[in-house]
Design a protein around this motif. Structure first.
Motif, PDB file in Angstrom:
ATOM      1  N   ASN A  88      -0.509   6.411   2.519  1.00  0.00           N
ATOM      2  CA  ASN A  88       0.147   5.669   3.596  1.00  0.00           C
ATOM      3  C   ASN A  88       0.642   4.314   3.106  1.00  0.00           C
ATOM      4  OD1 ASN A  88      -0.154   7.527   5.615  1.00  0.00           O
ATOM      5  ND2 ASN A  88      -1.505   6.287   6.877  1.00  0.00           N
ATOM      6  N   PHE A  89      -0.216   3.612   2.393  1.00  0.00           N
ATOM      7  CA  PHE A  89       0.078   2.237   2.020  1.00  0.00           C
ATOM      8  C   PHE A  89       0.902   2.135   0.736  1.00  0.00           C
ATOM      9  CE2 PHE A  89      -3.593   1.943   4.849  1.00  0.00           C
ATOM     10  CZ  PHE A  89      -3.070   1.072   5.786  1.00  0.00           C
ATOM     11  N   SER A  90       0.779   3.113  -0.145  1.00  0.00           N
ATOM     12  CA  SER A  90       1.649   3.099  -1.325  1.00  0.00           C
ATOM     13  C   SER A  90       3.092   3.367  -0.900  1.00  0.00           C
ATOM     14  CB  SER A  90       1.191   4.149  -2.345  1.00  0.00           C
ATOM     15  OG  SER A  90       1.304   5.466  -1.835  1.00  0.00           O
ATOM     16  N   SER A 131      -0.946   0.402 -11.205  1.00  0.00           N
ATOM     17  CA  SER A 131      -1.226  -0.808 -11.983  1.00  0.00           C
ATOM     18  C   SER A 131       0.064  -1.480 -12.430  1.00  0.00           C
ATOM     19  CB  SER A 131      -2.065  -0.471 -13.217  1.00  0.00           C
ATOM     20  OG  SER A 131      -2.269  -1.621 -14.021  1.00  0.00           O
ATOM     21  N   LYS A 132       0.031  -2.810 -12.438  1.00  0.00           N
ATOM     22  CA  LYS A 132       1.129  -3.598 -12.997  1.00  0.00           C
ATOM     23  C   LYS A 132       0.790  -4.075 -14.409  1.00  0.00           C
ATOM     24  CE  LYS A 132       2.968  -5.420  -8.637  1.00  0.00           C
ATOM     25  NZ  LYS A 132       3.292  -6.666  -7.871  1.00  0.00           N
ATOM     26  N   LYS A 133      -0.433  -3.729 -14.861  1.00  0.00           N
ATOM     27  CA  LYS A 133      -0.910  -4.305 -16.124  1.00  0.00           C
ATOM     28  C   LYS A 133      -1.147  -3.280 -17.232  1.00  0.00           C
ATOM     29  CE  LYS A 133      -2.846  -8.213 -13.609  1.00  0.00           C
ATOM     30  NZ  LYS A 133      -4.023  -9.022 -13.285  1.00  0.00           N
ATOM     31  N   VAL A 134      -1.347  -2.029 -16.861  1.00  0.00           N
ATOM     32  CA  VAL A 134      -1.517  -0.992 -17.878  1.00  0.00           C
ATOM     33  C   VAL A 134      -0.606   0.183 -17.549  1.00  0.00           C
ATOM     34  CG1 VAL A 134      -3.889  -1.652 -18.434  1.00  0.00           C
ATOM     35  CG2 VAL A 134      -3.475   0.069 -16.660  1.00  0.00           C
ATOM     36  N   LYS A 135      -0.266   0.961 -18.568  1.00  0.00           N
ATOM     37  CA  LYS A 135       0.665   2.082 -18.405  1.00  0.00           C
ATOM     38  C   LYS A 135      -0.034   3.433 -18.339  1.00  0.00           C
ATOM     39  CE  LYS A 135       4.331  -0.529 -18.658  1.00  0.00           C
ATOM     40  NZ  LYS A 135       5.202  -0.742 -17.472  1.00  0.00           N
ATOM     41  N   THR A 165       1.057  15.997   2.631  1.00  0.00           N
ATOM     42  CA  THR A 165       0.313  14.750   2.482  1.00  0.00           C
ATOM     43  C   THR A 165       0.585  14.091   1.138  1.00  0.00           C
ATOM     44  OG1 THR A 165      -1.460  15.773   3.791  1.00  0.00           O
ATOM     45  CG2 THR A 165      -1.986  13.722   2.646  1.00  0.00           C
ATOM     46  N   LEU A 166       0.765  12.783   1.171  1.00  0.00           N
ATOM     47  CA  LEU A 166       0.865  11.991  -0.056  1.00  0.00           C
ATOM     48  C   LEU A 166      -0.520  11.479  -0.392  1.00  0.00           C
ATOM     49  CD1 LEU A 166       2.469  10.563  -2.276  1.00  0.00           C
ATOM     50  CD2 LEU A 166       2.920   8.709  -0.664  1.00  0.00           C
ATOM     51  N   GLY A 167      -1.031  11.875  -1.541  1.00  0.00           N
ATOM     52  CA  GLY A 167      -2.398  11.545  -1.907  1.00  0.00           C
ATOM     53  C   GLY A 167      -2.580  10.122  -2.402  1.00  0.00           C
ATOM     54  N   MET A 168      -3.828   9.748  -2.557  1.00  0.00           N
ATOM     55  CA  MET A 168      -4.174   8.452  -3.128  1.00  0.00           C
ATOM     56  C   MET A 168      -3.768   8.418  -4.603  1.00  0.00           C
ATOM     57  SD  MET A 168      -7.979   6.761  -3.381  1.00  0.00           S
ATOM     58  CE  MET A 168      -8.081   6.450  -1.613  1.00  0.00           C
ATOM     59  N   SER A 212       5.525   8.787  -8.724  1.00  0.00           N
ATOM     60  CA  SER A 212       5.698   9.059 -10.158  1.00  0.00           C
ATOM     61  C   SER A 212       5.248   7.889 -11.030  1.00  0.00           C
ATOM     62  CB  SER A 212       7.160   9.384 -10.460  1.00  0.00           C
ATOM     63  OG  SER A 212       8.003   8.308 -10.078  1.00  0.00           O
ATOM     64  N   SER A 213       5.108   6.695 -10.433  1.00  0.00           N
ATOM     65  CA  SER A 213       4.677   5.521 -11.210  1.00  0.00           C
ATOM     66  C   SER A 213       3.159   5.377 -11.260  1.00  0.00           C
ATOM     67  CB  SER A 213       5.280   4.250 -10.613  1.00  0.00           C
ATOM     68  OG  SER A 213       4.683   3.938  -9.358  1.00  0.00           O
ATOM     69  N   ALA A 214       2.447   6.213 -10.506  1.00  0.00           N
ATOM     70  CA  ALA A 214       0.981   6.129 -10.489  1.00  0.00           C
ATOM     71  C   ALA A 214       0.397   6.556 -11.843  1.00  0.00           C
ATOM     72  CB  ALA A 214       0.426   7.010  -9.387  1.00  0.00           C
TER      73      ALA A 214
END
Length: 279
Positions: free
Chosen positions: A210-212, A125-129, A118-121, A220-222
């Motif tokens: 699912n949606f990501s 963000s596009k605004k903070v790192k 399973t890929l988790g939640m 890895s970008s989360a």
């Protein structure tokens, strides 16, 4: 005697030719009726599990006599209703917590027969790192369906962004169950499918796997990924009345097989969290 002998020999030749032709015909058409492959339809939502059903589970089920087709639904509602009505044979798009909540609310008789990676939640963000860069008053988009809303709140609480009231049912937690919100985060509830697009309008979005995946967001970008509890791991679901069918038994066998684990390890799903049943 000679005439009888010739007649018998001729009859024998005809029989041999008939059997040979019939055998070739059977071979060319895929063998006997007992070896026919049955087509089954698995309902999925946008995301990785349709690919997993087609590319990993499908080939293993074919070895057991089942040809897999998938039918994609654009929400989290129709796959369960379609399964309950007999429109599809199974579905693979949800976790146990959602299955229980939705089935109870809609009086459906559905049963999980196995788990998949399973890929988790994740918080994207596009605004903070970093999660630490969230400032007071930051806007956060979260799913509006009860199960994913509860997961979102738990993920925020696990990262010390909010606290939840004591004694609540964490599986059904809602915004009203927030005890403290020290950064005064502003929550915007949306349909889960809209969350990836919402990143342009909010500081951060909590997006189910699912949606990501469908939005081509790299895990890895989360900012943060959830550590999935067993009730939030993906499950393969059939109608309760068919949980002991030949198809269900074949699925159980595949999901618990070393071949499935090996196939996952060499696929694009290798970084998904493994089911707790594998440990």
């Amino acid at each position: 005697m000679r005439r009888n002998t010739k007649w018998l020999i001729g009859l024998g030749v005809i029989v041999v030719l008939f059997v040979g032709i019939f055998g070739i015909s059977k071979f060319a058409s895929g063998g006997s009726a007992n070896n026919k492959v049955k087509t089954v339809t698995i309902g999925v939502a946008p995301g990785p599990y349709g690919e997993m059903a087609t590319n990993v589970i499908g080939p293993l089920l074919k070895d057991k006599g089942f040809q897999v087709k998938t039918k994609e639904f654009n929400d989290y509602v129709q796959p369960n209703k379609a399964l309950n009505s007999g429109e599809i044979d199974a579905n693979l798009f949800q976790h146990t917590a959602y299955l229980k909540t939705f089935s109870k609310a809609n009086h459906l008789k559905l049963t999980a027969i196995g788990k998949t990676p399973t890929l988790g939640m994740g918080i994207y963000s596009k605004k903070v790192k970093s999660i630490n860069d969230l400032k007071a008053g930051s806007s956060i988009s979260i799913a509006n369906d009860p199960s994913n809303l509860a997961r979102s709140l738990l993920l925020l609480a696990d990262n010390h962004l909010i606290t939840l009231k004591k004694g609540i049912n964490v599986a059904t937690a809602s915004l009203g169950d927030i005890a403290s919100n020290p950064k005064h985060l502003k929550f915007k509830t949306l349909d889960a499918a809209q969350l990836p697009q919402s990143q342009s309008n909010v500081t951060a979005a909590l997006i189910p796997g699912n949606f990501s995946w469908n939005a081509k967001l790299k895990p890895s970008s989360a900012l943060v990924l959830e550590n999935l509890k067993p009730e939030y791991q993906e499950v393969f679901v059939v109608e309760s009345s068919k949980k002991n069918s030949k198809f269900a038994k074949a699925v159980k066998s595949v999901l618990n097989s070393s071949k499935f684990k090996k196939a996952i390890a060499h696929s694009k799903f290798k970084d998904f969290q493994q089911p707790n049943t594998w440990k």
